[in-house]
Design a protein around this motif. Sequence first.
Motif, PDB file in Angstrom:
ATOM      1  N   UNK A  50       0.807  -1.218   0.000  1.00 34.82           N
ATOM      2  CA  UNK A  50       0.000   0.000   0.000  1.00 34.82           C
ATOM      3  C   UNK A  50       0.844   1.274   0.000  1.00 34.82           C
ATOM      4  N   UNK A  51       2.152   1.131   0.031  1.00 38.22           N
ATOM      5  CA  UNK A  51       3.045   2.280   0.218  1.00 38.22           C
ATOM      6  C   UNK A  51       3.752   2.674  -1.068  1.00 38.22           C
ATOM      7  N   UNK A  52       3.971   3.980  -1.229  1.00 41.82           N
ATOM      8  CA  UNK A  52       4.904   4.414  -2.257  1.00 41.82           C
ATOM      9  C   UNK A  52       6.315   4.026  -1.819  1.00 41.82           C
ATOM     10  N   UNK A  53       7.256   4.048  -2.750  1.00 39.97           N
ATOM     11  CA  UNK A  53       8.651   3.779  -2.417  1.00 39.97           C
ATOM     12  C   UNK A  53       9.512   4.549  -3.407  1.00 39.97           C
ATOM     13  N   UNK A  54      10.135   5.594  -2.920  1.00 40.76           N
ATOM     14  CA  UNK A  54      11.018   6.414  -3.736  1.00 40.76           C
ATOM     15  C   UNK A  54      11.990   7.113  -2.795  1.00 40.76           C
ATOM     16  N   UNK A  55      12.985   7.768  -3.344  1.00 40.73           N
ATOM     17  CA  UNK A  55      13.942   8.404  -2.466  1.00 40.73           C
ATOM     18  C   UNK A  55      14.867   9.347  -3.193  1.00 40.73           C
TER      19      UNK A  55
END
Length: 274
Positions: free
Chosen positions: A238-243
Amino acid sequence: MLTVETRHAIDPNTAKGLDTTELREHFHISGLFVEGEIRLTYTHYDRMIVGGAVPGSGELVLDHVAECGTASVLDRREMAVLNVGDTGTVAAGGESYSMNRGDVLYLGMGSGPVTFSGPGRFYILSAPAHATYPSRLVTIAEAASFRTGAPETANDRTIYQFVHPEVMESCQLVVGYTQFHGGSVWNTMPAHLHDRRMEAYLYFDLDPANRVFHFMGRPDETRHLVMQNEEAVVSPPWSIHCGAGTGSYTFCWAMAGDNVDYRDVEMVGMEELR
């Protein structure tokens, strides 16, 4: 020496109320690479295992993991191993594989105990399997790759796909890594979601003085984790993942879940992020 930590799955509403310490307890993984040890994190997100093995001057054998409920870890699982150190050796299923830095080894279900030796630093990923596919060592020259992004948006990068349908067959593991070019530091932006698969990141090749700010959470409830070199993060479906980093780095991405379709994502518009 084997150490296993369990991480239970939580829902996005619970995550909204977590402070920094609690977010790190649930999603951040540190201390993966300790000489003479195998350290695993067993997650309840698609039962993915994330771990590290540093044999040093001896050998380390990964065999029985109580959390898996089987006699040997690969009795009902597949595994991918990325070497982020010097050339080392991994042996399983009666075969021995010499792994250079950046190589990825896939081990099929039923490969038996896994032995690590030499000066390598081995990043371990494992997920449940429903069939046995051939074990295979994939070098960076054999990986599928494509360049994307642009310097103007600070995300000029090459994506390398190792355990991936364009390279080989697996049950549910999809593994690769991304390297940046010429001052680019943003990964996976614009952000996306894939509700049918979880993901894990390992940040490496990061100068000890630098950090990566890893973003997670629902698009309208974003949070961040500050990452050091050779630290990992678990990303729920359910989470975005970027950085974004304060300097150059590489990150390994690994997915497990309902399918192995790399493009099965829901894009998140920049106007949706909060």
